[in-house]
Design a protein around this motif. Structure first.
Motif, PDB file in Angstrom:
ATOM      1  N   UNK A 156      -8.967   1.104  11.475  1.00 52.99           N
ATOM      2  CA  UNK A 156      -8.454  -0.448  13.018  1.00 52.99           C
ATOM      3  C   UNK A 156      -8.689   0.249  14.030  1.00 52.99           C
ATOM      4  N   UNK A 157      -8.027   0.889  14.254  1.00 55.06           N
ATOM      5  CA  UNK A 157      -7.600   1.826  15.858  1.00 55.06           C
ATOM      6  C   UNK A 157      -9.539   2.197  15.943  1.00 55.06           C
ATOM      7  N   UNK A 158      -9.762   2.913  15.582  1.00 57.94           N
ATOM      8  CA  UNK A 158     -11.225   3.608  15.572  1.00 57.94           C
ATOM      9  C   UNK A 158     -12.460   2.496  15.675  1.00 57.94           C
ATOM     10  N   UNK A 159     -12.082   0.957  14.599  1.00 60.60           N
ATOM     11  CA  UNK A 159     -12.947  -0.102  14.683  1.00 60.60           C
ATOM     12  C   UNK A 159     -13.020  -0.742  15.769  1.00 60.60           C
ATOM     13  N   UNK A 160     -11.362  -0.116  16.232  1.00 55.42           N
ATOM     14  CA  UNK A 160     -11.360  -1.392  17.525  1.00 55.42           C
ATOM     15  C   UNK A 160     -10.968  -2.895  16.378  1.00 55.42           C
ATOM     16  N   UNK A 161     -10.766  -2.821  15.512  1.00 59.52           N
ATOM     17  CA  UNK A 161     -10.522  -3.895  14.427  1.00 59.52           C
ATOM     18  C   UNK A 161      -9.148  -4.491  13.795  1.00 59.52           C
ATOM     19  N   UNK A 162      -8.962  -5.726  13.466  1.00 60.96           N
ATOM     20  CA  UNK A 162      -7.545  -6.446  12.733  1.00 60.96           C
ATOM     21  C   UNK A 162      -7.501  -5.073  11.928  1.00 60.96           C
ATOM     22  N   UNK A 163      -6.175  -4.903  11.148  1.00 62.16           N
ATOM     23  CA  UNK A 163      -6.084  -3.931   9.884  1.00 62.16           C
ATOM     24  C   UNK A 163      -6.308  -4.712   8.410  1.00 62.16           C
ATOM     25  N   UNK A 205       0.564  -1.208   0.136  1.00 61.13           N
ATOM     26  CA  UNK A 205       0.033  -0.260   0.155  1.00 61.13           C
ATOM     27  C   UNK A 205       0.773   0.705  -0.225  1.00 61.13           C
ATOM     28  N   UNK A 206       0.441   2.266  -0.740  1.00 58.77           N
ATOM     29  CA  UNK A 206       0.735   3.789  -0.573  1.00 58.77           C
ATOM     30  C   UNK A 206       0.973   4.031   0.973  1.00 58.77           C
ATOM     31  N   UNK A 207       1.694   4.649   1.652  1.00 62.22           N
ATOM     32  CA  UNK A 207       2.317   5.346   2.989  1.00 62.22           C
ATOM     33  C   UNK A 207       0.946   6.104   3.417  1.00 62.22           C
ATOM     34  N   UNK A 208      -0.080   6.935   2.924  1.00 63.59           N
ATOM     35  CA  UNK A 208      -0.612   7.610   2.879  1.00 63.59           C
ATOM     36  C   UNK A 208      -1.841   6.169   3.405  1.00 63.59           C
ATOM     37  N   UNK A 209      -2.854   5.122   1.836  1.00 62.60           N
ATOM     38  CA  UNK A 209      -3.177   4.558   2.412  1.00 62.60           C
ATOM     39  C   UNK A 209      -2.883   3.705   3.211  1.00 62.60           C
ATOM     40  N   UNK A 210      -1.867   3.084   3.371  1.00 58.80           N
ATOM     41  CA  UNK A 210      -1.452   2.534   5.042  1.00 58.80           C
ATOM     42  C   UNK A 210      -1.536   2.814   6.352  1.00 58.80           C
ATOM     43  N   UNK A 211      -1.522   4.632   6.103  1.00 62.71           N
ATOM     44  CA  UNK A 211      -1.617   5.241   7.758  1.00 62.71           C
ATOM     45  C   UNK A 211      -3.028   5.245   7.597  1.00 62.71           C
TER      46      UNK A 211
END
Length: 154
Positions: free
Chosen positions: A74-81, A62-68
């Motif tokens: 993932x953090x917002x929703x509490x899910x695995x990336x 992934x592009x680093x912006x997409x990865x971020x």
């Protein structure tokens, strides 16, 4: 005699106009139509590449912006990336300074702004990230569509 001079001048002007028109470049027939496919930025080339609409998922890292954006969601929703489906990172033009994410009570510049849009999906629910130029992407809870492309307005 005077008519001959005017006719000669008119003929010269017509020839000059025809010669100038012949100097205009013609676009090659194999150029893609604007708006065809989806533009995806990949870190290997750092140049936009076009994928067909039939396979809009980016390939490779992934592009680093997409990865971020994936890490943020993932953090917002509490899910695995790994549970996040990543759509293409599209180059778009926003219709104003809100970057497609206007906030109530705010005023924005009324000018076209080049940017990017990324749609992430978790359990069928889309989550949209917007950006300006090459700046980092941000989550937009109430996104608006980008300005129409040249192909859509042609």
């Amino acid at each position: 005699m005077r008519n001959r001079g005017v006719l000669g001048l008119l003929a010269t002007v017509a020839l000059a106009a025809a010669a100038l028109g012949a100097c205009q470049p013609t676009p090659p027939d194999d150029d893609p139509t604007p708006g065809e496919g989806v533009t995806t930025l990949t870190p290997e080339t750092e140049e936009p590449t076009t994928d067909p609409e039939t396979d809009p998922t980016p390939s490779g890292p992934l592009d680093e912006r997409a990865q971020a954006a994936v890490e943020d969601l993932a953090e917002r929703l509490g899910v695995d990336p790994e549970a996040i489906e990543v759509g293409p990172l599209e180059e778009v033009t926003w219709s104003d300074g809100s970057i497609g994410c206007p906030q109530p009570g705010q005023h924005y510049t009324q000018a076209l702004v080049p940017g990017a849009r990324l749609v992430l999906t978790v359990d069928g629910e889309p989550y949209v990230y917007h950006g300006k130029g090459e700046e980092p992407l941000f989550y937009c809870a109430s996104p608006t569509e980008p300005a129409p492309s040249d192909a859509a307005t042609a």
